[in-house]
Design an enzyme around this catalytic site. Structure first.
Site, PDB file in Angstrom:
ATOM      1  N   ASP A 267       0.825  -1.205   0.000  1.00 58.37           N
ATOM      2  CA  ASP A 267       0.000   0.000   0.000  1.00 58.37           C
ATOM      3  C   ASP A 267       0.862   1.258   0.000  1.00 58.37           C
ATOM      4  O   ASP A 267       0.618   2.201   0.750  1.00 58.37           O
ATOM      5  CB  ASP A 267      -0.933  -0.044   1.217  1.00 58.37           C
ATOM      6  CG  ASP A 267      -2.133   0.885   1.064  1.00 58.37           C
ATOM      7  OD1 ASP A 267      -2.420   1.316  -0.065  1.00 58.37           O
ATOM      8  OD2 ASP A 267      -2.778   1.170   2.093  1.00 58.37           O
TER       9      ASP A 267
ATOM     10  N   LYS B  24       1.940   4.672  -1.188  1.00 59.06           N
ATOM     11  CA  LYS B  24       1.348   5.848  -1.855  1.00 59.06           C
ATOM     12  C   LYS B  24       1.633   7.046  -0.964  1.00 59.06           C
ATOM     13  O   LYS B  24       1.988   6.880   0.208  1.00 59.06           O
ATOM     14  CB  LYS B  24      -0.160   5.647  -2.046  1.00 59.06           C
ATOM     15  CG  LYS B  24      -0.875   5.290  -0.760  1.00 59.06           C
ATOM     16  CD  LYS B  24      -2.359   5.084  -0.950  1.00 59.06           C
ATOM     17  CE  LYS B  24      -2.962   4.546   0.333  1.00 59.06           C
ATOM     18  NZ  LYS B  24      -4.393   4.409   0.316  1.00 59.06           N
TER      19      LYS B  24
ATOM     20  N   ASN C 253       0.569   7.353   2.716  1.00 63.59           N
ATOM     21  CA  ASN C 253       1.155   6.473   3.735  1.00 63.59           C
ATOM     22  C   ASN C 253       2.617   6.770   4.008  1.00 63.59           C
ATOM     23  O   ASN C 253       3.319   5.966   4.607  1.00 63.59           O
ATOM     24  CB  ASN C 253       0.968   5.010   3.332  1.00 63.59           C
ATOM     25  CG  ASN C 253      -0.474   4.568   3.527  1.00 63.59           C
ATOM     26  OD1 ASN C 253      -1.196   5.167   4.332  1.00 63.59           O
ATOM     27  ND2 ASN C 253      -0.889   3.569   2.791  1.00 63.59           N
TER      28      ASN C 253
ATOM     29  N   ASP D 218       1.825   2.939   8.032  1.00 65.45           N
ATOM     30  CA  ASP D 218       0.630   2.213   7.644  1.00 65.45           C
ATOM     31  C   ASP D 218       0.900   0.821   7.096  1.00 65.45           C
ATOM     32  O   ASP D 218       0.890   0.598   5.884  1.00 65.45           O
ATOM     33  CB  ASP D 218      -0.147   3.032   6.598  1.00 65.45           C
ATOM     34  CG  ASP D 218      -1.624   3.077   6.956  1.00 65.45           C
ATOM     35  OD1 ASP D 218      -2.079   2.093   7.564  1.00 65.45           O
ATOM     36  OD2 ASP D 218      -2.289   4.066   6.647  1.00 65.45           O
TER      37      ASP D 218
ATOM     38  N   THR E  99      -4.901   0.666  -3.218  1.00 65.14           N
ATOM     39  CA  THR E  99      -5.644   1.782  -3.775  1.00 65.14           C
ATOM     40  C   THR E  99      -5.649   1.688  -5.295  1.00 65.14           C
ATOM     41  O   THR E  99      -4.661   1.328  -5.898  1.00 65.14           O
ATOM     42  CB  THR E  99      -4.963   3.098  -3.359  1.00 65.14           C
ATOM     43  OG1 THR E  99      -4.721   3.025  -1.965  1.00 65.14           O
ATOM     44  CG2 THR E  99      -5.834   4.287  -3.654  1.00 65.14           C
TER      45      THR E  99
HETATM   46  P1  ATP Z   1      -6.199   5.507   7.405  1.00 67.17           P
HETATM   47  O1  ATP Z   1      -6.487   4.093   7.122  1.00 67.17           O
HETATM   48  O2  ATP Z   1      -7.319   6.448   7.077  1.00 67.17           O
HETATM   49  O3  ATP Z   1      -4.886   5.939   6.802  1.00 67.17           O
HETATM   50  P2  ATP Z   1      -5.122   4.868   9.935  1.00 67.17           P
HETATM   51  O4  ATP Z   1      -5.952   4.188  10.936  1.00 67.17           O
HETATM   52  O5  ATP Z   1      -4.121   4.089   9.162  1.00 67.17           O
HETATM   53  O6  ATP Z   1      -6.061   5.647   8.957  1.00 67.17           O
HETATM   54  P3  ATP Z   1      -2.963   6.632  10.350  1.00 67.17           P
HETATM   55  O7  ATP Z   1      -2.841   6.827   8.880  1.00 67.17           O
HETATM   56  O8  ATP Z   1      -1.909   5.871  11.019  1.00 67.17           O
HETATM   57  O9  ATP Z   1      -4.373   6.025  10.672  1.00 67.17           O
HETATM   58  O10 ATP Z   1      -3.075   8.029  11.096  1.00 67.17           O
HETATM   59  C1  ATP Z   1      -3.993   9.021  10.709  1.00 67.17           C
HETATM   60  C2  ATP Z   1      -3.268  10.339  10.460  1.00 67.17           C
HETATM   61  O11 ATP Z   1      -2.623  10.804  11.661  1.00 67.17           O
HETATM   62  C3  ATP Z   1      -2.153  10.256   9.434  1.00 67.17           C
HETATM   63  O12 ATP Z   1      -2.638  10.404   8.141  1.00 67.17           O
HETATM   64  C4  ATP Z   1      -1.227  11.387   9.872  1.00 67.17           C
HETATM   65  O13 ATP Z   1      -1.673  12.611   9.381  1.00 67.17           O
HETATM   66  C5  ATP Z   1      -1.373  11.398  11.362  1.00 67.17           C
HETATM   67  N1  ATP Z   1      -0.293  10.607  11.993  1.00 67.17           N
HETATM   68  C6  ATP Z   1      -0.340   9.294  12.270  1.00 67.17           C
HETATM   69  N2  ATP Z   1       0.800   8.862  12.835  1.00 67.17           N
HETATM   70  C7  ATP Z   1       1.586   9.939  12.953  1.00 67.17           C
HETATM   71  C8  ATP Z   1       2.925  10.155  13.450  1.00 67.17           C
HETATM   72  N3  ATP Z   1       3.628   9.154  13.969  1.00 67.17           N
HETATM   73  N4  ATP Z   1       3.429  11.379  13.401  1.00 67.17           N
HETATM   74  C9  ATP Z   1       2.711  12.389  12.847  1.00 67.17           C
HETATM   75  N5  ATP Z   1       1.468  12.261  12.357  1.00 67.17           N
HETATM   76  C10 ATP Z   1       0.908  11.055  12.393  1.00 67.17           C
HETATM   77 MG    MG Z   2      -3.160   5.833   7.214  1.00 67.38          MG
END
Ligand code: ATP
Ligand code: MG
Length: 291
Positions: free
Chosen positions: A157, A159, A162, A175, A193
């Site tokens: 994944d 992109k 991520n 991710d 995606t």
């Molecule tokens: P999705 O599937 O929608 O991507 P998710 O459950 O995988 O959601 P993440 O992508 O891990 O969630 O986190 C959501 C958002 O929070 C990220 O897109 C990013 O903007 C922010 N984020 C997550 N982890 C961090 C980090 N370690 N440092 C800074 N920002 C972060």
């Molecule tokens: Mg994410």
């Protein structure tokens, strides 16, 4: 195996990190001072936080168990934790530790102060990166993914959404929700995606680690052009263009970059350039050599 057993089993695997000292320490939310929100995740929210004893800044991702169970994603979540806790690389967002209570799972992750790479891309002049920046980012992504493959993990994944950026402007691959331990017998799961889907996944054929190389080709194109190469209205058109390798380059794209992209976007997966080959490609080397 139910969620609770899996959690307990994995709990014994909590990783060691210098800032965290003893791996058997029982972490709780009280060890952290919660700061502002960073984003919204599928099963909860992400906040910046400060570990009280060390003053160390981290990101805490909260997952609600009820939501995980409702969407029957227990296995996927546990796999993401398991995989991410074993990967240690400068360009991979590190899971520092994790803990849970009745209702939530807390992931303590390295803080990527630069935020989402996607935002850097859209905020760049003309919505695309300079060749120098694209070359650096692609080198770092290739290095991180090469490390994943060496550890038998396929990301699946890759992109801009991520990829996060550190305070120093380095890539942090994030991710691992879709990633898999590369199976001995190859798999046929459909995920990822649309714009980044490799032909073999559209055709639901068996695939292997080289799906990541395809995605890196799409990524490099998006870095340099500002949009992915097969973008179209509607899923069917996108699929058709991917399968036909129907793409064109705007004039500003340099010949060296085109050479690299064309060596990654190969329908026959075996022909795709290796990740070591990406790092050593003359166009990448022209702009970036890691110190
Ligand atoms: P999705 O599937 O929608 O991507 P998710 O459950 O995988 O959601 P993440 O992508 O891990 O969630 O986190 C959501 C958002 O929070 C990220 O897109 C990013 O903007 C922010 N984020 C997550 N982890 C961090 C980090 N370690 N440092 C800074 N920002 C972060
Ligand atoms: Mg994410």
């Amino acid at each position: 195996m139910d969620m609770k057993t899996e959690v307990l089993e994995l709990e014994t695997k909590i990783i060691n990190h210098e800032a965290y000292g003893n791996a058997s320490y029982n972490w709780s939310p009280r060890d952290f001072e919660l700061g502002s929100g960073l984003g919204q995740g599928k099963f909860g929210h992400v906040h910046v936080a400060r570990e009280k004893k060390t003053g160390y800044l981290v990101a805490i991702k909260t997952l609600f168990k009820s939501q995980i169970m409702k969407s029957k994603c227990e296995r996927q979540v546990m796999r993401e934790i398991e995989i991410q806790s074993h990967l240690k690389h400068p360009n991979i967002l590190q899971l520092l530790t994790w803990f849970h209570d009745e209702r939530r799972i807390y992931l303590v992750v390295e803080f990527a102060a630069g935020g989402e790479l996607y935002k850097h891309l859209t905020n760049s002049p003309k919505g695309r990166f300079s060749e120098a920046k694209a070359a650096k980012y692609i080198y770092q992504v290739a290095d991180a993914v090469e490390y994943c493959h060496q550890n038998h993990v396929i990301h699946r994944d890759i992109k801009p959404e991520n990829l996060l950026v550190s305070l120093n402007g380095d890539i942090k691959l994030a991710d691992f929700g879709w990633s898999v331990h590369a199976p001995s017998e190859r798999r046929k799961t459909m995920c990822g995606t649309l714009d980044y889907l490799p032909p073999e996944m559209i055709n639901r054929q068996v695939y292997d680690v080289t799906v990541d190389q395809w995605c890196i080709g799409v990524l490099l194109y998006e870095f340099l052009v500002g949009k992915p190469p097969f973008e179209s209205e509607g899923q069917d058109r996108t699929y058709a263009r991917i399968l036909a390798l129907d793409m064109t380059y705007p004039e500003h794209v340099n010949a060296g970059a085109k050479d690299l992209i064309s060596k990654l976007l190969r329908t026959v997966s075996k022909e795709r350039l290796s990740l070591d080959g990406v790092k050593k490609h003359y166009w990448v080397k022209q702009y970036y050599s890691p110190s």
